[in-house]
Design a protein around this motif. Structure first.
Motif, PDB file in Angstrom:
ATOM      1  N   ASN B 239     -29.219  81.105  23.451  1.00 26.74           N
ATOM      2  CA  ASN B 239     -30.335  81.694  24.196  1.00 26.74           C
ATOM      3  C   ASN B 239     -31.701  81.206  23.758  1.00 26.74           C
ATOM      4  OD1 ASN B 239     -29.044  83.924  25.964  1.00 26.74           O
ATOM      5  ND2 ASN B 239     -28.042  84.087  23.974  1.00 26.74           N
ATOM      6  N   ARG B 240     -31.748  80.014  23.164  1.00 26.43           N
ATOM      7  CA  ARG B 240     -33.042  79.562  22.665  1.00 26.43           C
ATOM      8  C   ARG B 240     -34.094  79.573  23.773  1.00 26.43           C
ATOM      9  NH1 ARG B 240     -35.353  77.157  18.392  1.00 26.43           N
ATOM     10  NH2 ARG B 240     -33.585  76.422  17.199  1.00 26.43           N
ATOM     11  N   LYS B 241     -33.709  79.110  24.946  1.00 23.53           N
ATOM     12  CA  LYS B 241     -34.668  79.020  26.044  1.00 23.53           C
ATOM     13  C   LYS B 241     -35.061  80.399  26.565  1.00 23.53           C
ATOM     14  CE  LYS B 241     -33.626  74.591  28.079  1.00 23.53           C
ATOM     15  NZ  LYS B 241     -34.947  74.349  28.632  1.00 23.53           N
ATOM     16  N   GLU B 242     -34.037  81.220  26.841  1.00 28.21           N
ATOM     17  CA  GLU B 242     -34.309  82.524  27.427  1.00 28.21           C
ATOM     18  C   GLU B 242     -35.127  83.385  26.461  1.00 28.21           C
ATOM     19  OE1 GLU B 242     -31.762  85.804  29.956  1.00 28.21           O
ATOM     20  OE2 GLU B 242     -30.830  83.952  29.301  1.00 28.21           O
ATOM     21  N   PHE B 243     -34.766  83.303  25.183  1.00 24.43           N
ATOM     22  CA  PHE B 243     -35.470  84.061  24.153  1.00 24.43           C
ATOM     23  C   PHE B 243     -36.925  83.619  24.102  1.00 24.43           C
ATOM     24  CE2 PHE B 243     -36.470  84.436  19.501  1.00 24.43           C
ATOM     25  CZ  PHE B 243     -36.621  85.807  19.506  1.00 24.43           C
ATOM     26  N   ALA B 244     -37.127  82.289  24.102  1.00 23.68           N
ATOM     27  CA  ALA B 244     -38.487  81.757  24.046  1.00 23.68           C
ATOM     28  C   ALA B 244     -39.278  82.222  25.268  1.00 23.68           C
ATOM     29  CB  ALA B 244     -38.458  80.236  23.971  1.00 23.68           C
ATOM     30  N   ALA B 245     -38.636  82.220  26.431  1.00 22.67           N
ATOM     31  CA  ALA B 245     -39.320  82.627  27.652  1.00 22.67           C
ATOM     32  C   ALA B 245     -39.737  84.093  27.555  1.00 22.67           C
ATOM     33  CB  ALA B 245     -38.417  82.405  28.857  1.00 22.67           C
ATOM     34  N   ARG B 246     -38.806  84.941  27.048  1.00 22.33           N
ATOM     35  CA  ARG B 246     -39.147  86.371  26.972  1.00 22.33           C
ATOM     36  C   ARG B 246     -40.192  86.645  25.910  1.00 22.33           C
ATOM     37  NH1 ARG B 246     -34.106  90.213  28.756  1.00 22.33           N
ATOM     38  NH2 ARG B 246     -33.179  88.719  30.163  1.00 22.33           N
ATOM     39  N   GLU B 247     -40.186  85.818  24.851  1.00 25.15           N
ATOM     40  CA  GLU B 247     -41.188  85.965  23.801  1.00 25.15           C
ATOM     41  C   GLU B 247     -42.524  85.396  24.243  1.00 25.15           C
ATOM     42  OE1 GLU B 247     -40.555  86.838  19.926  1.00 25.15           O
ATOM     43  OE2 GLU B 247     -39.747  88.215  21.418  1.00 25.15           O
ATOM     44  N   GLY B 248     -42.534  84.725  25.392  1.00 26.29           N
ATOM     45  CA  GLY B 248     -43.774  84.151  25.908  1.00 26.29           C
ATOM     46  C   GLY B 248     -44.001  82.728  25.447  1.00 26.29           C
TER      47      GLY B 248
END
Ligand code: SF4
Ligand code: SF4
Lengths: 431, 258
Positions: B239-248
């Motif tokens: 989830n590196r991408k999704e996590f980064a997206a949610r973290e902004g």
């Protein structure tokens, strides 16, 4: 020999794992170019593993390849256990072997019955076969299903197993499910294998005779799969940790998978090499099948890899029966093994469907990977496949272009190359 | 859609999701009756250029792959991204915090420039998609369900609830109770919590659940002595991408020539 021109360019060979192109150029009867181009995108697995804690390493390593994810998982776990100085228990090793059988049978059945068999019937896939020979296809599917279920009962699923971990197992299989597997093996699978072997025995394969060095694990478990030294048909065996003395990897502009050569040029790994080096250790049921397929030993014909796979599948199916009976009789006990990470290097060497697989990790004392290196069987076979193609082309020049293309694709397919697997190789040091 | 013509395509992946289709042995022959497979390089020679449904496996990780997936989008009625590589970037995206030149050099040495590393993209980052099938590998049952929805016109429903909910329904002993870190509370279900039911931790292969509460899980793990960034680290696996997206933002690949 014919003085003709020939240009073969097969873009994305079908019925193999991953993307490969076959390019052959013959100019007035002379072979100018012969390349198996690996065009799969690199995945850089060694980089993905760096810095990861040992608890995650086998999960990542297993994702190198869907079809042999159990083999990668077991080789990865072995490398980590060797780095940490952990001895797996007898029960753990027995269950790992049974799990490994599941994947080997499944992979060999997929290759022999779904990828190669259509060639022998001049069909473009197994789909028309299902209409023409429904009984054979149903039986082949049942063998595959059994092998999958064996994996699922032990590891939660076949593709990307869940329960095998460093030190042992997160859960033990349900005895009722094991009993069901043993019953299916007795009542159905043995018969299915007999019928499938008979069908294959009647179908002629193309032939090629090109002696090469065979490399496989030797002196390990019964028919060595999960332990032993790296043996050769030419050189004395070496311990797995010394594999770099034997295997040299080369980066090649036409292949994102590295090619490997040994001290004597290209070499072969896989079912036929195992058969050549260890065939005498197989169960009598398997030796009988080798006889009915008229598989000589040693055998230098790569088209016969499929036959060696079938012999192995029969051996493993029967031996699964022995292991299942033993487990059901003796029962399984929950075990806990303490895993204490320490700094150091460990090399896992396992025989997977397509041949020897090596995972080499160096850990820091925090239990995280500092350096990783994986050598994949198809990578080892690529140079040998090209050498076979070079030997085969001149002999085929009198055939029609279509036929030549067909026979060469069959030759590549005989190796059961796993191209998606072979494109994530190691850190190389260049002089 | 009566007997749709379906095609399978594979990009940067382990091909495990395609293999999942071949592993539906008992359903395979039935499947062939209701769909026409016109392209499936792993298993058949036929290669047609028009199809109603394209199942796309793998991350898009080179400019050539971007071109190929755009072509697929053009030829296909529906595009379905299958598996974590295609839907999340999956394990391929673990390297996304690393410099691309460094990555290619680590694997191919000074010949690295022959195999340049690019940013790892999900299928949806390159073309529009119609459906996603989650998981690493995707769940065979969900694949069959989607096919049956396409044929009958029934609406395909994805799970938005967490893996935890499925553990409770199955009566599986909680990994967190056993003192092990687990992403179950924040991970999208639909897998019947297969990993915890086998005594393993959920490592988040199906992406984040809609109502995922990351800070709450991080706090909970912290209070059980399992903190130290373990949640974030486990999220890097898929989830590196999704996590980064949610973290902004952040976590995007560096050095991408495009
Ligand atoms: S999502 Fe998982 S199983 Fe599917 S292709 Fe990617 S790594 Fe393989
Ligand atoms: S439990 Fe978690 S890691 Fe396992 S399949 Fe489900 S979502 Fe994926």
């Amino acid at each position: 020999m014919s003085r003709r021109d020939l240009h073969v360019d097969v873009h994305h060979i079908t019925r193999v794992e991953g993307h490969g192109n076959l390019v052959i150029d013959v100019d007035k009867g002379e072979l100018k170019k012969c390349e198996l181009q690996i065009v799969e995108s690199p995945r850089y697995f060694e980089v993905l593993l760096e810095g990861r804690p040992y608890t995650e390493v086998h999960h990542i390593a297993g994702r190198i390849c869907g079809i042999c994810s159990i083999g990668h998982t077991l080789s990865s776990i072995q490398a980590t256990e060797r780095a940490f100085g952990i001895e797996a228990t007898e029960q753990t090793l027995l269950l790992r072997r049974l799990l490994h059988y599941g994947e080997m049978i499944q992979s060999h059945a997929l290759h022999a019955f779904f990828l190669v068999l259509p060639d022998l019937f001049n069909a473009d896939s197994v789909i028309p076969l299902a209409a023409d020979s429904p009984d054979l296809v149903q039986r082949a599917l049942r063998i595959k299903r059994f092998a999958n279920d064996l994996c699922a009962v032990l590891a939660g699923r076949h593709i990307h197993p869940i329960s095998p971990v460093v030190g042992g197992w997160t859960s033990l299989p349900d005895p009722a499910a094991l009993e069901d597997l043993a019953r299916r093996l007795d009542e159905e699978i043995r018969d299915d294998l007999t019928v499938a072997v008979d069908a294959l025995a009647g179908l002629p394969l193309p032939a090629l005779d090109r002696p090469t060095e065979n490399v496989a694990l030797v002196n390990g478990d019964r028919y060595p799969l999960l332990s032993g030294e790296i043996g050769s048909s030419i050189d004395p065996p070496i311990v797995p940790a010394d594999y770099l003395d034997k295997i040299e990897e080369k980066v090649n502009p036409h292949s994102s998978a590295k090619h490997c050569e040994g001290g004597h040029g290209p070499f072969m790994v896989g079912a036929l090499s195992r058969w050549n080096l260890n065939g005498d250790k197989l169960r009598p049921e398997a030796l009988a099948v080798a006889e009915s397929l008229a598989l000589p030993r040693p055998c230098d014909d790569p088209y016969r890899i499929t036959h060696a796979q079938i012999v192995e599948a029969v051996d493993m199916a029967y031996d699964s029966g022995v292991i299942l009976a033993r487990i059901l009789d003796e029962g399984l006990v929950p075990e806990t093994v303490r895993v204490e990470p320490r700094a150091g290097r460990g090399v896992g060497a396992v025989e997977v469907p397509r041949g020897l697989l090596i995972h080499d990790y160096t850990y820091g004392d925090d239990g995280r990977v500092e350096k990783a290196n994986c050598i994949i069987p198809t990578g080892m076979n690529l140079a040998n496949i090209e050498a076979d193609l070079r030997a085969a082309v001149p002999r085929l020049l009198d055939l029609s272009e279509k036929r030549i293309e067909h026979e060469l694709q069959m030759l590549v397919r005989a190796y059961d190359p796993c191209i998606s697997c072979s494109t994530h190789l190691l850190n190389v040091v260049f002089e | 859609m009566p007997r749709p013509r379906v095609a399978f395509f594979s990009f940067t992946s382990c091909e495990g999701c395609q293999l999942t289709v071949l592993e539906q042995e008992t359903k395979l022959l039935e499947l062939l009756e209701v769909v026409e497979i016109v392209r499936f390089r792993e298993a058949i020679d036929r290669r047609e250029d028009r199809f109603d449904v394209a199942f796309v496996e793998g991350s898009i990780s080179t400019p050539e792959e971007e071109d190929r997936v755009r072509w697929i989008r053009n030829q296909a009625g529906l595009v379905v991204a299958i598996g974590a590589c295609a839907t999340l970037g999956g394990v391929n995206a673990i390297r996304e915090d690393r410099d691309h030149l460094d990555v290619q050099g680590r694997v191919y040495g000074e010949k690295g420039e022959w195999y340049p590393a690019h940013q790892v993209k999900t299928v949806a980052e390159v073309v529009s998609i119609d459906f996603e099938l989650h998981g690493c590998p995707m769940a065979g049952a969900e694949f069959l369900d989607l096919v049956s929805c396409l044929i009958t016109g029934r609406k395909f429903r994805q799970k938005g609830t967490s893996v935890c909910v499925e553990c409770v329904l199955r009566g599986t002993v909680c990994q967190l109770w056993k003192g092990r870190p687990c992403l179950g509370p924040i991970s999208r279900g639909g897998c019947q919590a297969v990993c915890p039911s086998q005594g393993g931790s959920c490592i988040g292969c199906r992406g984040l659940a809609t109502e995922a509460n990351l800070p709450a899980l991080a706090d909970q793990l912290e209070s059980e002595g399992l903190g130290d960034g373990v949640t974030e680290r486990m999220l890097e696996l898929f989830n590196r991408k999704e996590f980064a997206a949610r973290e902004g933002g952040q976590g995007d690949g560096k050095g991408d020539p495009a």
